[in-house]
Design a protein around this motif. Sequence first.
Motif, mmCIF file in Angstrom:
data_model
loop_
_atom_site.group_PDB
_atom_site.id
_atom_site.type_symbol
_atom_site.label_atom_id
_atom_site.label_comp_id
_atom_site.label_asym_id
_atom_site.label_seq_id
_atom_site.Cartn_x
_atom_site.Cartn_y
_atom_site.Cartn_z
ATOM 1 N N UNK A 47 67.294 25.015 42.712
ATOM 2 C CA UNK A 47 67.605 26.539 42.746
ATOM 3 C C UNK A 47 68.205 27.578 43.985
ATOM 4 N N UNK A 48 68.236 26.984 45.129
ATOM 5 C CA UNK A 48 69.007 27.281 46.185
ATOM 6 C C UNK A 48 70.475 26.476 45.676
ATOM 7 N N UNK A 49 71.517 27.447 46.742
ATOM 8 C CA UNK A 49 72.245 27.220 46.770
ATOM 9 C C UNK A 49 72.523 25.225 47.552
ATOM 10 N N UNK A 50 73.501 24.526 46.941
ATOM 11 C CA UNK A 50 73.995 23.385 47.460
ATOM 12 C C UNK A 50 74.662 23.343 48.831
ATOM 13 N N UNK A 51 74.038 23.771 49.559
ATOM 14 C CA UNK A 51 74.962 24.487 50.580
ATOM 15 C C UNK A 51 75.227 23.185 51.674
ATOM 16 N N UNK A 52 74.241 21.510 51.549
ATOM 17 C CA UNK A 52 73.887 20.561 52.614
ATOM 18 C C UNK A 52 73.476 18.885 52.158
ATOM 19 N N UNK A 53 73.644 18.270 52.776
ATOM 20 C CA UNK A 53 72.820 17.011 52.814
ATOM 21 C C UNK A 53 72.040 16.499 54.022
ATOM 22 N N UNK A 76 66.014 6.835 56.412
ATOM 23 C CA UNK A 76 67.491 6.157 55.691
ATOM 24 C C UNK A 76 68.336 7.148 54.866
ATOM 25 N N UNK A 77 67.477 7.190 53.687
ATOM 26 C CA UNK A 77 68.064 7.075 53.333
ATOM 27 C C UNK A 77 67.972 9.398 52.407
ATOM 28 N N UNK A 78 69.101 9.568 52.054
ATOM 29 C CA UNK A 78 70.273 10.716 52.037
ATOM 30 C C UNK A 78 69.571 11.075 50.460
ATOM 31 N N UNK A 79 69.283 12.744 50.765
ATOM 32 C CA UNK A 79 69.164 13.788 49.568
ATOM 33 C C UNK A 79 69.264 14.614 49.997
ATOM 34 N N UNK A 80 69.895 15.204 48.565
ATOM 35 C CA UNK A 80 71.211 16.739 48.690
ATOM 36 C C UNK A 80 72.585 16.521 48.099
ATOM 37 N N UNK A 81 73.049 15.440 48.308
ATOM 38 C CA UNK A 81 73.739 15.064 48.206
ATOM 39 C C UNK A 81 74.776 15.712 46.471
ATOM 40 N N UNK A 82 74.291 16.806 45.748
ATOM 41 C CA UNK A 82 74.618 17.523 45.241
ATOM 42 C C UNK A 82 75.503 19.050 45.906
ATOM 43 N N UNK A 83 75.281 18.576 46.986
ATOM 44 C CA UNK A 83 76.867 19.095 47.644
ATOM 45 C C UNK A 83 77.724 19.511 47.828
ATOM 46 N N UNK A 84 78.358 17.795 47.479
ATOM 47 C CA UNK A 84 79.262 17.705 46.482
ATOM 48 C C UNK A 84 80.129 17.042 44.836
ATOM 49 N N UNK A 85 79.212 18.467 44.648
ATOM 50 C CA UNK A 85 79.095 18.442 42.746
ATOM 51 C C UNK A 85 79.740 19.408 42.484
ATOM 52 N N UNK A 86 79.982 19.690 41.127
ATOM 53 C CA UNK A 86 80.022 21.258 40.700
ATOM 54 C C UNK A 86 79.596 22.139 40.456
ATOM 55 N N UNK A 87 77.704 21.152 40.542
ATOM 56 C CA UNK A 87 76.375 22.117 40.110
ATOM 57 C C UNK A 87 76.564 23.604 40.578
ATOM 58 N N UNK A 128 79.419 10.504 48.667
ATOM 59 C CA UNK A 128 78.764 10.900 48.396
ATOM 60 C C UNK A 128 78.656 11.544 47.007
ATOM 61 N N UNK A 129 79.568 11.701 46.184
ATOM 62 C CA UNK A 129 80.078 12.275 44.839
ATOM 63 C C UNK A 129 79.574 10.563 44.277
ATOM 64 N N UNK A 130 79.924 9.748 44.644
ATOM 65 C CA UNK A 130 79.102 8.419 43.580
ATOM 66 C C UNK A 130 77.690 8.432 44.195
ATOM 67 N N UNK A 131 76.844 7.944 45.242
ATOM 68 C CA UNK A 131 75.556 8.266 45.358
ATOM 69 C C UNK A 131 75.254 10.185 44.346
ATOM 70 N N UNK A 132 75.398 10.675 44.201
ATOM 71 C CA UNK A 132 74.794 11.076 43.524
ATOM 72 C C UNK A 132 75.278 11.263 41.847
ATOM 73 N N UNK A 133 76.318 10.426 41.262
ATOM 74 C CA UNK A 133 76.202 10.051 39.692
ATOM 75 C C UNK A 133 75.195 9.070 40.073
ATOM 76 N N UNK A 134 75.132 8.122 40.623
ATOM 77 C CA UNK A 134 74.502 7.130 40.821
ATOM 78 C C UNK A 134 72.581 7.698 40.813
#
Length: 191
Positions: A47-53, A76-87, A128-134
């Motif tokens: 629920x917080x702003x997606x301002x970083x990954x 090595x895993x990435x998380x928070x990639x919704x930073x670049x989403x429309x959400x 990162x947009x592609x990772x978010x979609x996956x």
Amino acid sequence: MDANSIAQLLVSNAELSQYFTVDEISIFSEYLNLHHADPNAILMAEGEPADCLMYLLDGNVRILADNTQISSIDIGGCFGESMFSDQGTRTASVQAVERSLVAAFTLEDYSAFIAQNSSLAVKFKNYFIAIKARHDDETHGLLYRDHKKYLALIAHNEMKKSLADFVKLHVDDIGRFPLVATGTTGMMLYK
């Protein structure tokens, strides 16, 4: 740990090396900021702003939705990639399981990156947009919340007639709920 050490870790442990050269990962690593997280610390809250990954460099973290673990992140895993989403907001929380080290990439870091190397910054953004979609495809359905109340009716063989009589007596109240029943009981109640 400096930018070169971060880059080496990402090259050897993250999937970035499948899409970017070592030099591109090294440039990206210069925009990452290290953060230590104690056990049980919340790195990102639902629920917080997606301002970083972030990239997990050491330790162990888990992904939680409604306080239920839906995934874990490997080194090595990435998380928070919704930073670049429309959400605009986080759909899940990330919690450290043990003392962990993460490399954060904020909107401010992206702004500096794009000012200095726009073509590479956009390439990373698209990645990162592609990772978010996956990740959305992988977790589809895990975040669905069914708020209906169901009624389960189960009876042993010798009690099926009693259950049928009970349902006939309370049909109006029972009819307000979707029913769940075992095979034989469900067929008997359907008739």
